[in-house]
Design a protein around this motif. Sequence first.
Motif, mmCIF file in Angstrom:
data_model
loop_
_atom_site.group_PDB
_atom_site.id
_atom_site.type_symbol
_atom_site.label_atom_id
_atom_site.label_comp_id
_atom_site.label_asym_id
_atom_site.label_seq_id
_atom_site.Cartn_x
_atom_site.Cartn_y
_atom_site.Cartn_z
ATOM 1 N N ILE A 147 0.841 -1.200 0.000
ATOM 2 C CA ILE A 147 0.000 0.000 0.000
ATOM 3 C C ILE A 147 0.876 1.250 0.000
ATOM 4 N N PHE A 148 1.968 1.198 0.738
ATOM 5 C CA PHE A 148 2.900 2.331 0.710
ATOM 6 C C PHE A 148 3.442 2.556 -0.694
ATOM 7 N N LEU A 149 3.820 1.478 -1.378
ATOM 8 C CA LEU A 149 4.349 1.604 -2.736
ATOM 9 C C LEU A 149 3.303 2.169 -3.688
ATOM 10 N N VAL A 150 2.045 1.794 -3.500
ATOM 11 C CA VAL A 150 0.975 2.351 -4.331
ATOM 12 C C VAL A 150 0.868 3.857 -4.097
ATOM 13 N N GLY A 151 0.875 4.263 -2.839
ATOM 14 C CA GLY A 151 0.805 5.688 -2.521
ATOM 15 C C GLY A 151 1.991 6.451 -3.065
ATOM 16 N N PHE A 152 3.181 5.862 -2.943
ATOM 17 C CA PHE A 152 4.382 6.540 -3.430
ATOM 18 C C PHE A 152 4.396 6.600 -4.953
ATOM 19 N N ALA A 153 3.866 5.577 -5.598
ATOM 20 C CA ALA A 153 3.760 5.595 -7.062
ATOM 21 C C ALA A 153 2.852 6.738 -7.520
ATOM 22 N N PHE A 154 1.763 6.954 -6.790
ATOM 23 C CA PHE A 154 0.879 8.078 -7.113
ATOM 24 C C PHE A 154 1.622 9.409 -6.962
#
Length: 444
Positions: A147-154
């Motif tokens: 989930i952190f990686l998804v947020g950081f990708a955004f």
Amino acid sequence: MFWNIGVTRKNSNKLLLILAIMLSTMILPSIEIRSSLPRVRVDDVLIFGVFALNIVIGLIHRTPSEYDLGLTYHEEQARGMRAVTGVFLLLLGSMIVSNLFGLIFLKTPFGLRDAMEGVTLAKYYLAATLAVSLDLQEGEFSLLRNIFLVGFAFILLLSWGQFLNIANVNAWLTPFFARSHLDNLVNANPPRVLGTFDNPNVMGIFSVITLTVFVSLFYFRDNERARSIFLFAAVGLTIKLIFMTISRTALLGTAFVLVLLSLWALFKFRWKKDMLIKVGALLILTLAIFFTSPRGFTTRINEATNLETSTSAQGHLLRAGNAFEYIKESPILGWGTAKTTMTTLVDDEYALITRRYGVIGLVFYLWLFLRPLKAALWKARFYNFSSPEQGMRETKILLGIAYVAATGAIFIYNITAGIFYNLQLMTFFALFMGLIYRIEGEND
């Protein structure tokens, strides 16, 4: 513990709440309900709302064996709770004493805005203790990481969109995040991206905190080739994002993080060939990103090297100047919060804290960050990184190493800005602190 009852009684629900808070701090700005009211953050609502709901449920359904307001909990949580509670109580106590001293002896008024300082501290305490209450195992960590990686990708996508103004994003989406920095930052020449934060300096230091995790995993874990390539690419993208903010404080923090973790890895692995290759690869990558940056980037960096002509440095000194004069008059206990009579715009968090709460308050403020750093160093000290065995124990130690580097970067950042009074950034970091306290409380 109050997180062990009600809505968050199950570990899975605690994890979901942490994920929601984390994403809110990463990608959501504060929301204006009415112009006459303070802006509200989603993570504020989540933290205080669920906490209040838990207390109500606990009072309604309490039984000696089941709902004792969460005061019965595992020893791992107990150790972490004792540590984090002690740190926050010391800081809160210094704030109360300084405000009483200012009110009685210095005739400094105390109002509602000053009382909100306690609410801010309570939010960070609740965020940290929520993380302490989480039983972090492989499944929980995998979801947290993804989930952190998804947020950081955004954040990465939005930042590149701001930098290149893709689909005219700076006209319709960026204003949602940047309420006051469009013309002089995002649309400037060179442009300074701010991602999902309201200031490029905050975006920069958040990226530095993220960088500490990627670099720690890249250096200290014996990764398979695909994961090593992914981490190498993630480090490169994060460093580029930091450069795109053109935050000189964040750049200094980046240099500190890379030097600290590189030397730590080299000495820990006794200058082995594989580690020399990794360090050399990151050095080349960083230099390549630096030397391929636009001319405007290097111009702004060079402008900071001369303090006599640097408008930014002079501005920071001017905003901090009055604070030092007040500190001289009341150095031990400060003047109290005094938001109604003294400016809150002090570009040096150490000066602001000392002006408000004196040297004693500054010590306890620093202890807020140093206490979990001590715990992280203690855990890392006895870990054998040469062992081929991997698992959650190793992952938790690596999070501790990342925290050590991130704390150093935060201390640099606080010289010209400050994390404590940025609700978005500090709430994220409080979750990080809580995980370190929980890791400390666990037996090896």
